[in-house]
Motif scaffolding. Structure first.
Motif, PDB file in Angstrom:
ATOM      1  N   ARG A  73       0.811  -1.160   0.050  1.00  0.00           N
ATOM      2  CA  ARG A  73       0.210   0.115  -0.040  1.00  0.00           C
ATOM      3  C   ARG A  73       0.776   1.284   0.029  1.00  0.00           C
ATOM      4  O   ARG A  73       1.620   1.365   0.792  1.00  0.00           O
ATOM      5  CB  ARG A  73      -0.989  -0.097   1.344  1.00  0.00           C
ATOM      6  N   VAL A  74       0.407   2.150  -0.837  1.00  0.00           N
ATOM      7  CA  VAL A  74       1.197   3.462  -0.896  1.00  0.00           C
ATOM      8  C   VAL A  74       0.849   4.279   0.281  1.00  0.00           C
ATOM      9  O   VAL A  74      -0.421   4.483   0.466  1.00  0.00           O
ATOM     10  CB  VAL A  74       0.994   4.132  -2.254  1.00  0.00           C
ATOM     11  N   LYS A  75       1.638   4.620   0.912  1.00  0.00           N
ATOM     12  CA  LYS A  75       1.410   5.499   2.336  1.00  0.00           C
ATOM     13  C   LYS A  75       1.603   6.932   2.148  1.00  0.00           C
ATOM     14  O   LYS A  75       1.359   7.834   2.664  1.00  0.00           O
ATOM     15  CB  LYS A  75       2.110   4.938   3.534  1.00  0.00           C
ATOM     16  N   ARG A  76       2.664   7.177   1.112  1.00  0.00           N
ATOM     17  CA  ARG A  76       3.241   8.629   1.251  1.00  0.00           C
ATOM     18  C   ARG A  76       3.866   8.640  -0.245  1.00  0.00           C
ATOM     19  O   ARG A  76       4.736   7.727  -0.635  1.00  0.00           O
ATOM     20  CB  ARG A  76       4.457   9.036   2.204  1.00  0.00           C
ATOM     21  N   TYR A  88       6.596   5.822  -0.494  1.00  0.00           N
ATOM     22  CA  TYR A  88       6.752   5.045   0.785  1.00  0.00           C
ATOM     23  C   TYR A  88       5.682   4.040   0.958  1.00  0.00           C
ATOM     24  O   TYR A  88       4.645   4.505   1.098  1.00  0.00           O
ATOM     25  CB  TYR A  88       6.954   5.900   2.028  1.00  0.00           C
ATOM     26  N   CYS A  89       5.941   2.681   0.866  1.00  0.00           N
ATOM     27  CA  CYS A  89       4.867   1.840   0.828  1.00  0.00           C
ATOM     28  C   CYS A  89       5.014   0.770   2.194  1.00  0.00           C
ATOM     29  O   CYS A  89       6.278   0.426   2.469  1.00  0.00           O
ATOM     30  CB  CYS A  89       5.050   0.954  -0.501  1.00  0.00           C
ATOM     31  N   ALA A  90       3.889   0.701   2.543  1.00  0.00           N
ATOM     32  CA  ALA A  90       3.823  -0.327   3.465  1.00  0.00           C
ATOM     33  C   ALA A  90       3.558  -2.139   2.815  1.00  0.00           C
ATOM     34  O   ALA A  90       2.905  -1.896   2.014  1.00  0.00           O
ATOM     35  CB  ALA A  90       2.384  -0.228   4.516  1.00  0.00           C
ATOM     36  N   ARG A 105       6.373  -7.584   8.174  1.00  0.00           N
ATOM     37  CA  ARG A 105       5.942  -6.239   8.010  1.00  0.00           C
ATOM     38  C   ARG A 105       7.085  -5.160   7.704  1.00  0.00           C
ATOM     39  O   ARG A 105       8.344  -5.324   8.316  1.00  0.00           O
ATOM     40  CB  ARG A 105       5.260  -5.591   8.980  1.00  0.00           C
ATOM     41  N   MET A 107       8.846  -1.498   5.390  1.00  0.00           N
ATOM     42  CA  MET A 107       8.466  -0.237   4.503  1.00  0.00           C
ATOM     43  C   MET A 107       9.567  -0.453   3.426  1.00  0.00           C
ATOM     44  O   MET A 107      10.675  -0.619   3.432  1.00  0.00           O
ATOM     45  CB  MET A 107       9.000   0.810   5.156  1.00  0.00           C
TER      46      MET A 107
END
Length: 134
Positions: A73-76, A88-90, A105, A107
């Motif tokens: 998931r794209v977070k930023r 920045y992806c989770a 988990r 980043m």
């Protein structure tokens, strides 16, 4: 192209990463990277170029990462120029043949470049996130 359209294109790139990974399709996965891209693994190993990234992931998909499921998931997202961005992806990795079945988990920081109308990865660095166990 508008920034909104570029955001949509970058999210589509993340979705393509997830699809290729979950299908175990290392060739499609590697095509998402620029020819001269670099990838730094969770272990700190650098794979250089699309072919190197393909070889490294092919070996991992035959071994420790075989059968894993990836969620990304794209977070930023930050646009540096109209043709360069950092995402920045989770990352969540589960299942597969790994010695321990807990979810991993992490980043991942992707440096992206717009190549005509599509976004491609020029550099990636994945760092695992430590999870405290109670």
């Amino acid at each position: 192209m508008s920034e909104a359209a570029d955001r949509t294109g970058i999210v589509a790139l993340a979705e393509a990463i997830e699809r290729a990974w979950n299908a175990g399709d290392v060739k499609s996965y590697a095509r998402l990277y620029a020819l001269n891209a670099a990838y730094v693994t969770r272990a700190g190993i650098v794979w250089k170029g699309r072919k190197g990234i393909e070889r490294g992931h092919a070996a991992a998909f035959r071994g420790e990462l075989k059968g894993t499921a990836l969620k990304i998931r794209v977070k930023r997202l930050r646009f540096l120029t109209p043709k360069n961005a950092v995402a920045y992806c989770a990352i969540e990795l589960s299942g597969g043949m790994r010695r321990d079945a807990h979810k991993v988990r992490a980043m991942t920081r992707f440096e992206l470049r717009k190549n005509r109308t599509r976004w491609e990865i020029v550099a990636a660095r994945t760092r695992e996130i430590s999870v405290r166990r109670k």
